[in-house]
Every structure is written in C-alpha cells, then in structure tokens.
Design a protein around this motif. Structure first.
Motif, PDB file in Angstrom:
ATOM      1  N   ARG A   9       0.821  -1.207   0.000  1.00 44.41           N
ATOM      2  CA  ARG A   9       0.000   0.000   0.000  1.00 44.41           C
ATOM      3  C   ARG A   9       0.857   1.260   0.000  1.00 44.41           C
ATOM      4  NH1 ARG A   9      -5.002   0.582   1.596  1.00 44.41           N
ATOM      5  NH2 ARG A   9      -4.681   2.526   0.451  1.00 44.41           N
ATOM      6  N   TYR A  10       2.013   1.157   0.620  1.00 41.57           N
ATOM      7  CA  TYR A  10       2.915   2.300   0.715  1.00 41.57           C
ATOM      8  C   TYR A  10       4.349   1.832   0.478  1.00 41.57           C
ATOM      9  CZ  TYR A  10      -1.113   4.214   3.186  1.00 41.57           C
ATOM     10  OH  TYR A  10      -2.376   4.613   3.515  1.00 41.57           O
ATOM     11  N   ALA A  11       5.151   2.746  -0.079  1.00 48.21           N
ATOM     12  CA  ALA A  11       6.579   2.469  -0.249  1.00 48.21           C
ATOM     13  C   ALA A  11       7.329   3.787  -0.166  1.00 48.21           C
ATOM     14  CB  ALA A  11       6.843   1.789  -1.588  1.00 48.21           C
ATOM     15  N   VAL A  12       8.459   3.761   0.549  1.00 47.73           N
ATOM     16  CA  VAL A  12       9.333   4.929   0.650  1.00 47.73           C
ATOM     17  C   VAL A  12      10.721   4.491   0.215  1.00 47.73           C
ATOM     18  CG1 VAL A  12      10.304   6.718   2.119  1.00 47.73           C
ATOM     19  CG2 VAL A  12       7.981   5.876   2.548  1.00 47.73           C
ATOM     20  N   LEU A  13      11.269   5.181  -0.758  1.00 51.71           N
ATOM     21  CA  LEU A  13      12.578   4.816  -1.319  1.00 51.71           C
ATOM     22  C   LEU A  13      13.499   6.020  -1.343  1.00 51.71           C
ATOM     23  CD1 LEU A  13      11.494   3.011  -4.629  1.00 51.71           C
ATOM     24  CD2 LEU A  13      11.973   1.939  -2.430  1.00 51.71           C
ATOM     25  N   GLN A  14      14.772   5.717  -1.398  1.00 47.19           N
ATOM     26  CA  GLN A  14      15.741   6.756  -1.738  1.00 47.19           C
ATOM     27  C   GLN A  14      15.949   6.727  -3.246  1.00 47.19           C
ATOM     28  OE1 GLN A  14      19.182   5.872   0.710  1.00 47.19           O
ATOM     29  NE2 GLN A  14      18.457   7.255   2.315  1.00 47.19           N
ATOM     30  N   GLU A  15      16.358   7.851  -3.781  1.00 46.51           N
ATOM     31  CA  GLU A  15      16.650   7.900  -5.211  1.00 46.51           C
ATOM     32  C   GLU A  15      17.674   6.826  -5.562  1.00 46.51           C
ATOM     33  OE1 GLU A  15      15.922  11.927  -7.588  1.00 46.51           O
ATOM     34  OE2 GLU A  15      17.726  11.971  -6.342  1.00 46.51           O
ATOM     35  N   GLY A  16      17.422   6.170  -6.676  1.00 48.61           N
ATOM     36  CA  GLY A  16      18.336   5.139  -7.148  1.00 48.61           C
ATOM     37  C   GLY A  16      17.930   3.726  -6.757  1.00 48.61           C
ATOM     38  N   GLN A  17      17.004   3.605  -5.800  1.00 46.04           N
ATOM     39  CA  GLN A  17      16.554   2.277  -5.391  1.00 46.04           C
ATOM     40  C   GLN A  17      15.504   1.748  -6.370  1.00 46.04           C
ATOM     41  OE1 GLN A  17      15.455   3.049  -1.164  1.00 46.04           O
ATOM     42  NE2 GLN A  17      17.096   1.580  -0.681  1.00 46.04           N
ATOM     43  N   ALA A  18      15.298   0.430  -6.301  1.00 45.19           N
ATOM     44  CA  ALA A  18      14.303  -0.219  -7.150  1.00 45.19           C
ATOM     45  C   ALA A  18      13.106  -0.647  -6.297  1.00 45.19           C
ATOM     46  CB  ALA A  18      14.907  -1.430  -7.850  1.00 45.19           C
ATOM     47  N   VAL A  19      11.951  -0.790  -6.958  1.00 39.41           N
ATOM     48  CA  VAL A  19      10.736  -1.213  -6.253  1.00 39.41           C
ATOM     49  C   VAL A  19       9.825  -1.940  -7.241  1.00 39.41           C
ATOM     50  CG1 VAL A  19       9.505   0.954  -6.716  1.00 39.41           C
ATOM     51  CG2 VAL A  19       8.887  -0.440  -4.712  1.00 39.41           C
ATOM     52  N   SER A  20       9.067  -2.885  -6.738  1.00 40.49           N
ATOM     53  CA  SER A  20       8.075  -3.602  -7.557  1.00 40.49           C
ATOM     54  C   SER A  20       6.706  -3.486  -6.914  1.00 40.49           C
ATOM     55  CB  SER A  20       8.444  -5.075  -7.695  1.00 40.49           C
ATOM     56  OG  SER A  20       9.603  -5.229  -8.485  1.00 40.49           O
ATOM     57  N   PHE A  21       5.708  -3.288  -7.761  1.00 41.71           N
ATOM     58  CA  PHE A  21       4.323  -3.232  -7.321  1.00 41.71           C
ATOM     59  C   PHE A  21       3.587  -4.422  -7.934  1.00 41.71           C
ATOM     60  CE2 PHE A  21       5.607   0.650  -5.865  1.00 41.71           C
ATOM     61  CZ  PHE A  21       5.728   1.658  -6.811  1.00 41.71           C
TER      62      PHE A  21
END
Lengths: 115, 109
Positions: A9-21
């Motif tokens: 439902r939520y995601a917090v990343l730093q620039e340059g990181q990867a994420v999958s939804f």
C-alpha cells in the motif's frame, strides 16, 4: 466478489533504489491497466494489457519502468533507479475488453514516496 | 490530462446543485465516463455515456454532445459527502482511457 488487490500500500525509497508493485485484478477481467497519479492530478496511463499482451506502453518510461503480465492474470510494475519525480500513487485497474472500457475497477493503489 | 479539459475547482452549497463541465478531443471518441475520487481513495465509476443527450441517474446525471466534444456531470440535492474530485474520462479503443485532471467539488453547509 473480491476487487482489484494491490501491494504494497505504501513504499518509501531513496533515489536510485528499485521497487516492484503487484496487482491481482478481478477474476475474469482480461484487461489490466497501470496508472500513475501524482498528487492533485488525474490518473495518467502508463501501460495496459489484454490478457498477457501489451496493448499500449507508449507512456511508460522504458529506461526505468517495466511491466509484465505473464499469464494474463496478475501483473507486476517495476521501477529501476527511482527518481523523486516518480513520487505518486500507482493505481492498477481491470475491466472486460469486450465492454469497451465502460466500467473500470480500480485497486486502492500504492503510494510511492521517493526521497 | 491531454485531450480532456475540466475546471480545477467548483464550490457549491448543500441542498443545491453542481455542474462539472468537461471538453474533450473528439478524435477516436468511443464514449465518455465519469468517476468520483475521494481524497486518498481510488476512483469509483459513476456513469458512461456514448449517445447525445441527458442520462438521468438520479443523484448524478450526465450530458453529452459529441459534435461539440462536451459533457457535464450534474450533481443534484448536494450533500456534504459529495465533496470529492470528479474525473472526466475519454474512452478510445486504441488509446484506452484518458483522464482529465479532475474537478475538486467542495460542498459547504
């Protein structure tokens, strides 16, 4: 009947990181959409599928974004090397192709913040 | 949203009405939908129109003029809970759905 399910439902990343939804559409819906909705704006189409085939991905930033729906059911949207400008809610939606998109059902979305 | 234009904001009073206007590109038009979106929630389908004229759905009604590329959503007997964003959406079989930026309707007592 279960609706469109998204995670996380939520995601917090730093620039340059990867994420999958991840998205699980309504059972039987052959059309699946991914939208990006920045704050105070309407949803903007990124990509949509009929079954496992991509129908339109012209608005998907192909250098960092990718989306798949390998079996024509669930779908994954991935962002490589996130940027602050990617901060938005990512909405998945599904519908029946033959009904001409007359009613599209949305999931609750994933709210992404890139710091 | 490219090809779909609607006002940013609209204010009205409880018990009265609000009309949300929308203009859209007529190229490849296959119908027009309206969605309601509350803050922090996903859009919810309200109505779909493809023929000219007024479609009365009770609390929500929609009007379409295909030749003018114009639609409106009419909310009658407004309640405070009708405060939300209302999204105008153009349907195109080739391009899918194109959303407007939304009109934020604020209903005051």
């Amino acid at each position: 009947e279960a609706g469109v399910t998204q995670s996380p439902r939520y995601a917090v990343l730093q620039e340059g990181q990867a994420v999958s939804f991840w998205c699980d559409p309504i059972s039987g819906h052959d059309t699946l959409y991914w939208y990006q909705q920045p704050r105070d704006q309407g949803p903007q189409l990124l990509v949509y599928f009929r079954d496992e085939a991509v129908i339109d991905n012209s608005q998907l930033p192909s250098d960092r974004f990718s989306a798949v729906r390998p079996k024509g059911t669930n779908s994954t949207l991935k962002i490589q090397s996130a940027k602050q400008g990617d901060t938005a809610t990512y909405l998945c939606a599904s519908s029946f192709w033959d009904r001409g998109d007359t009613e599209v059902f949305f999931g609750k979305g994933t709210r992404l913040t890139v710091v | 949203g490219q090809g779909v234009e609607q006002p940013d904001n609209l204010m009205s009073v409880e018990g009265t009405f609000a009309r949300v206007n929308c203009t859209y590109s007529t190229s490849g038009f296959n119908g027009l939908s309206w969605y309601q979106q509350r803050e922090g929630h996903a859009p919810v389908f309200l109505s779909y129109v493809v023929l000219d004229g007024l479609k009365d759905s009770g609390h929500f009604s929609t009007f379409l003029s295909r030749s003018n590329g114009y639609s409106y959503l009419l909310l009658t007997e407004l309640q405070i809970k009708d405060s939300a964003s209302y999204l105008c959406v153009r349907n195109n079989y080739a391009q899918g759905l194109t959303f407007g930026l939304g009109t934020r309707v604020s209903v005051f007592p």
